[in-house]
Motif scaffolding. Sequence first.
Motif, PDB file in Angstrom:
ATOM      1  N   GLY A  31     115.329  37.574  23.263  1.00 54.24           N
ATOM      2  CA  GLY A  31     115.609  36.503  22.320  1.00 54.24           C
ATOM      3  C   GLY A  31     114.511  36.171  21.333  1.00 54.24           C
ATOM      4  N   ASP A  32     113.345  36.818  21.453  1.00 52.64           N
ATOM      5  CA  ASP A  32     112.227  36.530  20.556  1.00 52.64           C
ATOM      6  C   ASP A  32     111.915  37.738  19.680  1.00 52.64           C
ATOM      7  OD1 ASP A  32     111.742  33.950  21.603  1.00 52.64           O
ATOM      8  OD2 ASP A  32     110.603  34.821  23.267  1.00 52.64           O
ATOM      9  N   ALA A  33     111.615  37.495  18.421  1.00 52.08           N
ATOM     10  CA  ALA A  33     111.183  38.562  17.521  1.00 52.08           C
ATOM     11  C   ALA A  33     109.749  38.927  17.871  1.00 52.08           C
ATOM     12  CB  ALA A  33     111.288  38.120  16.075  1.00 52.08           C
ATOM     13  N   GLU A  34     109.515  40.190  18.141  1.00 54.62           N
ATOM     14  CA  GLU A  34     108.185  40.674  18.528  1.00 54.62           C
ATOM     15  C   GLU A  34     107.832  41.887  17.671  1.00 54.62           C
ATOM     16  OE1 GLU A  34     106.290  39.244  20.725  1.00 54.62           O
ATOM     17  OE2 GLU A  34     107.638  38.132  22.045  1.00 54.62           O
ATOM     18  N   THR A  35     106.563  41.990  17.286  1.00 53.26           N
ATOM     19  CA  THR A  35     106.091  43.183  16.598  1.00 53.26           C
ATOM     20  C   THR A  35     105.625  44.183  17.645  1.00 53.26           C
ATOM     21  OG1 THR A  35     105.376  41.875  14.712  1.00 53.26           O
ATOM     22  CG2 THR A  35     104.501  44.098  14.865  1.00 53.26           C
ATOM     23  N   LEU A  36     106.083  45.419  17.500  1.00 56.53           N
ATOM     24  CA  LEU A  36     105.725  46.488  18.422  1.00 56.53           C
ATOM     25  C   LEU A  36     104.898  47.535  17.704  1.00 56.53           C
ATOM     26  CD1 LEU A  36     109.215  47.195  20.077  1.00 56.53           C
ATOM     27  CD2 LEU A  36     107.529  45.448  20.693  1.00 56.53           C
ATOM     28  N   VAL A  37     104.013  48.175  18.452  1.00 57.24           N
ATOM     29  CA  VAL A  37     103.280  49.338  17.990  1.00 57.24           C
ATOM     30  C   VAL A  37     103.951  50.545  18.625  1.00 57.24           C
ATOM     31  CG1 VAL A  37     101.073  50.549  17.951  1.00 57.24           C
ATOM     32  CG2 VAL A  37     101.116  48.048  17.996  1.00 57.24           C
ATOM     33  N   LEU A  38     104.442  51.471  17.805  1.00 58.27           N
ATOM     34  CA  LEU A  38     104.983  52.730  18.308  1.00 58.27           C
ATOM     35  C   LEU A  38     103.921  53.797  18.108  1.00 58.27           C
ATOM     36  CD1 LEU A  38     108.568  52.739  16.732  1.00 58.27           C
ATOM     37  CD2 LEU A  38     107.843  51.788  18.925  1.00 58.27           C
ATOM     38  N   TRP A  48     104.156  49.375  22.626  1.00 61.09           N
ATOM     39  CA  TRP A  48     103.495  48.210  23.204  1.00 61.09           C
ATOM     40  C   TRP A  48     103.713  47.032  22.277  1.00 61.09           C
ATOM     41  CZ3 TRP A  48     100.740  52.809  22.352  1.00 61.09           C
ATOM     42  CH2 TRP A  48     100.447  53.555  23.497  1.00 61.09           C
ATOM     43  N   LEU A  49     103.616  45.836  22.825  1.00 57.52           N
ATOM     44  CA  LEU A  49     103.573  44.655  21.970  1.00 57.52           C
ATOM     45  C   LEU A  49     102.304  44.736  21.128  1.00 57.52           C
ATOM     46  CD1 LEU A  49     104.583  41.673  24.300  1.00 57.52           C
ATOM     47  CD2 LEU A  49     105.995  42.889  22.633  1.00 57.52           C
ATOM     48  N   ASN A  50     102.381  44.305  19.903  1.00 58.11           N
ATOM     49  CA  ASN A  50     101.231  44.327  19.000  1.00 58.11           C
ATOM     50  C   ASN A  50     100.365  43.097  19.267  1.00 58.11           C
ATOM     51  OD1 ASN A  50      99.430  44.801  16.951  1.00 58.11           O
ATOM     52  ND2 ASN A  50     100.830  44.234  15.311  1.00 58.11           N
ATOM     53  N   VAL A  51      99.839  43.024  20.492  1.00 60.15           N
ATOM     54  CA  VAL A  51      99.032  41.881  20.922  1.00 60.15           C
ATOM     55  C   VAL A  51      97.878  42.404  21.777  1.00 60.15           C
ATOM     56  CG1 VAL A  51      99.005  39.734  22.243  1.00 60.15           C
ATOM     57  CG2 VAL A  51     101.047  40.371  20.953  1.00 60.15           C
ATOM     58  N   CYS A  52      96.662  42.099  21.371  1.00 58.52           N
ATOM     59  CA  CYS A  52      95.495  42.466  22.169  1.00 58.52           C
ATOM     60  C   CYS A  52      95.381  41.502  23.350  1.00 58.52           C
ATOM     61  CB  CYS A  52      94.233  42.393  21.313  1.00 58.52           C
ATOM     62  SG  CYS A  52      92.728  42.845  22.216  1.00 58.52           S
ATOM     63  N   LEU A  85      95.890  55.951  24.947  1.00 60.69           N
ATOM     64  CA  LEU A  85      97.272  56.003  24.482  1.00 60.69           C
ATOM     65  C   LEU A  85      98.268  56.499  25.519  1.00 60.69           C
ATOM     66  CD1 LEU A  85      96.500  57.278  20.900  1.00 60.69           C
ATOM     67  CD2 LEU A  85      97.046  54.952  21.642  1.00 60.69           C
ATOM     68  N   GLU A  86      97.806  56.827  26.692  1.00 59.81           N
ATOM     69  CA  GLU A  86      98.728  57.241  27.756  1.00 59.81           C
ATOM     70  C   GLU A  86      99.397  56.016  28.379  1.00 59.81           C
ATOM     71  OE1 GLU A  86     100.856  60.075  29.634  1.00 59.81           O
ATOM     72  OE2 GLU A  86      99.296  60.498  28.165  1.00 59.81           O
ATOM     73  N   GLY A  87      98.588  55.025  28.748  1.00 57.46           N
ATOM     74  CA  GLY A  87      99.131  53.847  29.408  1.00 57.46           C
ATOM     75  C   GLY A  87      98.736  52.532  28.773  1.00 57.46           C
ATOM     76  N   GLY A  88      97.953  52.581  27.674  1.00 56.70           N
ATOM     77  CA  GLY A  88      97.565  51.359  26.985  1.00 56.70           C
ATOM     78  C   GLY A  88      96.460  50.576  27.661  1.00 56.70           C
ATOM     79  N   ASP A  98      91.964  45.647  31.189  1.00 57.95           N
ATOM     80  CA  ASP A  98      93.279  45.058  30.908  1.00 57.95           C
ATOM     81  C   ASP A  98      94.143  46.105  30.212  1.00 57.95           C
ATOM     82  OD1 ASP A  98      92.554  42.618  31.975  1.00 57.95           O
ATOM     83  OD2 ASP A  98      92.084  41.707  30.045  1.00 57.95           O
ATOM     84  N   SER A  99      95.427  45.810  30.086  1.00 59.97           N
ATOM     85  CA  SER A  99      96.354  46.742  29.449  1.00 59.97           C
ATOM     86  C   SER A  99      97.186  46.054  28.385  1.00 59.97           C
ATOM     87  CB  SER A  99      97.322  47.338  30.482  1.00 59.97           C
ATOM     88  OG  SER A  99      96.640  48.108  31.423  1.00 59.97           O
ATOM     89  N   LEU A 100      97.582  46.848  27.410  1.00 60.38           N
ATOM     90  CA  LEU A 100      98.577  46.388  26.464  1.00 60.38           C
ATOM     91  C   LEU A 100      99.895  46.240  27.211  1.00 60.38           C
ATOM     92  CD1 LEU A 100      97.809  48.801  23.491  1.00 60.38           C
ATOM     93  CD2 LEU A 100      97.144  46.400  23.701  1.00 60.38           C
ATOM     94  N   ARG A 101     100.758  45.362  26.742  1.00 63.61           N
ATOM     95  CA  ARG A 101     102.057  45.166  27.393  1.00 63.61           C
ATOM     96  C   ARG A 101     103.040  46.212  26.879  1.00 63.61           C
ATOM     97  NH1 ARG A 101     105.711  40.018  26.735  1.00 63.61           N
ATOM     98  NH2 ARG A 101     107.593  40.908  27.599  1.00 63.61           N
ATOM     99  N   ALA A 102     103.408  47.138  27.758  1.00 60.27           N
ATOM    100  CA  ALA A 102     104.304  48.239  27.399  1.00 60.27           C
ATOM    101  C   ALA A 102     105.725  47.734  27.186  1.00 60.27           C
ATOM    102  CB  ALA A 102     104.289  49.305  28.492  1.00 60.27           C
ATOM    103  N   VAL A 103     106.409  48.377  26.266  1.00 56.56           N
ATOM    104  CA  VAL A 103     107.822  48.124  26.011  1.00 56.56           C
ATOM    105  C   VAL A 103     108.520  49.465  26.217  1.00 56.56           C
ATOM    106  CG1 VAL A 103     109.536  47.454  24.287  1.00 56.56           C
ATOM    107  CG2 VAL A 103     107.310  46.302  24.359  1.00 56.56           C
ATOM    108  N   PRO A 104     109.487  49.534  27.145  1.00 57.07           N
ATOM    109  CA  PRO A 104     110.136  50.816  27.414  1.00 57.07           C
ATOM    110  C   PRO A 104     111.008  51.278  26.254  1.00 57.07           C
ATOM    111  CG  PRO A 104     111.091  49.066  28.774  1.00 57.07           C
ATOM    112  CD  PRO A 104     109.969  48.457  28.000  1.00 57.07           C
ATOM    113  N   VAL A 105     110.757  52.511  25.824  1.00 56.87           N
ATOM    114  CA  VAL A 105     111.552  53.139  24.771  1.00 56.87           C
ATOM    115  C   VAL A 105     111.954  54.533  25.219  1.00 56.87           C
ATOM    116  CG1 VAL A 105     110.489  51.822  22.878  1.00 56.87           C
ATOM    117  CG2 VAL A 105     109.509  54.016  23.543  1.00 56.87           C
ATOM    118  N   GLU A 106     112.957  55.068  24.558  1.00 61.21           N
ATOM    119  CA  GLU A 106     113.375  56.442  24.813  1.00 61.21           C
ATOM    120  C   GLU A 106     113.717  57.100  23.491  1.00 61.21           C
ATOM    121  OE1 GLU A 106     117.772  56.668  26.208  1.00 61.21           O
ATOM    122  OE2 GLU A 106     116.983  54.799  27.056  1.00 61.21           O
ATOM    123  N   VAL A 107     113.575  58.424  23.464  1.00 60.32           N
ATOM    124  CA  VAL A 107     113.947  59.191  22.290  1.00 60.32           C
ATOM    125  C   VAL A 107     115.240  59.924  22.632  1.00 60.32           C
ATOM    126  CG1 VAL A 107     113.279  61.045  20.716  1.00 60.32           C
ATOM    127  CG2 VAL A 107     111.538  59.456  21.596  1.00 60.32           C
TER     128      VAL A 107
END
Length: 117
Positions: A31-38, A48-52, A85-88, A98-107
């Motif tokens: 429900g929230d607009a989030e910027t992602l880094v692909l 990942w979420l674009n949040v350090c 860049l393997e796991g953030g 710490d880690s970036l918050r991953a967002v699951p994607v598929e191709v």
Amino acid sequence: MSSVSSPETELAKLNDLPDGGFHAVTATLQGDAETLVLYRDGAQVRAWLNVCPHAGRALDWAPGQFLKSREGHLVCAVHGASFELEGGICVAGPCKGDSLRAVPVEVRDGRVLLAGA
């Protein structure tokens, strides 16, 4: 930067992403607009979420413009934290471990999709 609104699940076309490079998109997550880094690595894409995790700031130095170190890490433009860049995972800087918050994607069929959507 691209924008994706719910209920769309396509984030980008694989061929529009630079191999070994970054791309920013906006997606609706829970429900929230989030910027992602692909990040594209050949036929694979990670997101990942674009949040350090250090200070909650965006990683890009300008909208959709990301820094990559000589070692191949994503670098936070604010405080210089470096993420592999393997796991953030942060490998250097103020949030080391710490880690970036991953967002699951598929191709699928040349499209980058939110996984499970």
